[in-house]
Design an enzyme around this catalytic site. Structure first.
Site, mmCIF file in Angstrom:
data_model
loop_
_atom_site.group_PDB
_atom_site.id
_atom_site.type_symbol
_atom_site.label_atom_id
_atom_site.label_comp_id
_atom_site.label_asym_id
_atom_site.label_seq_id
_atom_site.Cartn_x
_atom_site.Cartn_y
_atom_site.Cartn_z
ATOM 1 N N LEU A 106 0.871 -1.166 0.000
ATOM 2 C CA LEU A 106 0.000 0.000 0.000
ATOM 3 C C LEU A 106 0.911 1.220 0.000
ATOM 4 O O LEU A 106 1.927 1.239 0.703
ATOM 5 C CB LEU A 106 -0.901 0.019 1.241
ATOM 6 C CG LEU A 106 -1.992 -1.061 1.338
ATOM 7 C CD1 LEU A 106 -2.749 -0.911 2.656
ATOM 8 C CD2 LEU A 106 -2.952 -0.991 0.162
ATOM 9 N N ASP A 107 0.555 2.233 -0.779
ATOM 10 C CA ASP A 107 1.360 3.446 -0.820
ATOM 11 C C ASP A 107 1.461 4.062 0.571
ATOM 12 O O ASP A 107 0.620 3.821 1.438
ATOM 13 C CB ASP A 107 0.742 4.471 -1.773
ATOM 14 C CG ASP A 107 0.727 3.977 -3.210
ATOM 15 O OD1 ASP A 107 1.561 3.115 -3.542
ATOM 16 O OD2 ASP A 107 -0.129 4.441 -3.981
ATOM 17 N N ARG A 108 2.474 4.882 0.754
ATOM 18 C CA ARG A 108 2.699 5.526 2.051
ATOM 19 C C ARG A 108 1.443 6.223 2.566
ATOM 20 O O ARG A 108 1.105 6.150 3.745
ATOM 21 C CB ARG A 108 3.846 6.540 1.937
ATOM 22 C CG ARG A 108 4.153 7.275 3.238
ATOM 23 C CD ARG A 108 5.046 8.467 2.960
ATOM 24 N NE ARG A 108 6.351 8.037 2.510
ATOM 25 C CZ ARG A 108 7.376 7.784 3.337
ATOM 26 N NH1 ARG A 108 7.219 7.914 4.637
ATOM 27 N NH2 ARG A 108 8.541 7.415 2.857
#
Length: 265
Positions: A106-108
Site C-alpha cells: 500500500l502506498d505511504r
C-alpha cells in the site's frame, strides 16, 4: 507425513529470540534445553512437532507460519525493513517470526487492510494475476467525473502503460455512512470542507500496478484525495481494529483465505 527437521539456532531465531549470532551466544552458556537436556550446539537438528525446547526453563513457542491483519495508517511504508523509516512490520509488536513480510503493498499515504505473514505460497497465490483475487478500496475523489465512469472501469482504462487496465468494478456510494467506517467519514468531512464536493467510490481491482487507482481516476478527470483498502479476497478489514492496530488471523480466516486462492475467488 515427513517431519520438518530444523537447526536449533534457526528454530530459536525464527521464534523471535534474536539473530543467529545472539542465539549462539546464549546457547554457549547453557541456557537452552531440548527435552530437558542442555544443548549448546546450534547445528543440532530438532523436530518442532515432537521436541520440547526451552530457554531458562521456559518453553519456546514455535509457529511455522504467522498471519496478522494490520490496519495500516498513512505515513508508514510497506516494507519488511528500512534503515531510516518505520515500516509496517515494526508495528507488529507481538510477532514471533523474524521473516514476516507484507503481502503486496500500500502506498505511504494509503490506509487499510494489509496482510502480514511469512507464508510465501499463500502470498504468491494472493498476488498472482492468474488467480484474479479482488482487492477492494474506498476512494474519496475530487473533480468532475463522467457519468459512465463505472462502464469505463469495467472495460479498462488507458493510464499510460503498454496495456489498458484489466476490467475492474466501481460503485458510486450515495452517502459516506455506507462505508460504516469512522476513519473514512473523518477524512470525508475534512475533504468536503476543502473541495465542497467529494465522490465516494467503492473500487475492486484484480491487479496491482503502480498507483493504479490514482492513475485511473486521473485519466478520467479526477484526483484521489484519500484511499483505503477494505478487503483482499475473502479477508475483510476488521472494523474493530483501530488505525495502526493489528491482530492474528483466526484459523477459520486463514482456511477461508487459502481456499479462496485455490479456487481463484
Amino acid at each position: 507425513m515427513v517431519s520438518l527437521m530444523i537447526r536449533l539456532d534457526k528454530y530459536l531465531a525464527d521464534s523471535g529470540y534474536g539473530t543467529r549470532s545472539e542465539v549462539r551466544s546464549f546457547l554457549r552458556i547453557g541456557e537452552v534445553t531440548v527435552n530437558g537436556e542442555v544443548v549448546k550446539d546450534g547445528a543440532r537438528k530438532i523436530d518442532p512437532k515432537c521436541d520440547i525446547v526451552a530457554r531458562g526453563g521456559k518453553a519456546v513457542e514455535f509457529s511455522e507460519f504467522e498471519y496478522y491483519m494490520l490496519h495500516k495508517p498513512a505515513g508508514i511504508i510497506t516494507a519488511s525493513r528500512d534503515k531510516k523509516e518505520k515500516t509496517v512490520i515494526d508495528l507488529i509488536d507481538s510477532k514471533k517470526r523474524r521473516d514476516l513480510f507484507p503481502v503486496g503493498r500500500l502506498d505511504r499515504d494509503t490506509e487499510g487492510l494489509l496482510l502480514i505473514t511469512n507464508d510465501g505460497e499463500l502470498s504468491h497465490r494472493l498476488l498472482s494475476p492468474k488467480k484474479h483475487i479482488e482487492k477492494r478500496y474506498i476512494a474519496l475523489v475530487s473533480g468532475v467525473l463522467p457519468e459512465n465512469i463505472a462502464e469505463e472501469f469495467e472495460k479498462g482504462i488507458d493510464i499510460g502503460d503498454e496495456k489498458t487496465t484489466k476490467p475492474s468494478t466501481l460503485r458510486r456510494l450515495d452517502s459516506i455512512e455506507e462505508t460504516d467506517d469512522p476513519y473514512i467519514e473523518e477524512n470525508y468531512e475534512r475533504l468536503a470542507e476543502t473541495f465542497g464536493s467529494i465522490s465516494i467510490m467503492d473500487v475492486g481491482l484484480t491487479e496491482g500496478r503502480y498507483h493504479e487507482i490514482k492513475r485511473m481516476f486521473e485519466a478520467l478527470g479526477g484526483k484521489v484525495e484519500y484511499l483505503k483498502r477494505i478487503s483482499m479476497g475473502a479477508l475483510k478489514l476488521d472494523k474493530e481494529l483501530s488505525l495502526g492496530g493489528y491482530r492474528k488471523l483466526t484459523e477459520e480466516e486463514v482456511e477461508i483465505l487459502k481456499r479462496g486462492t485455490e479456487e481463484g475467488i
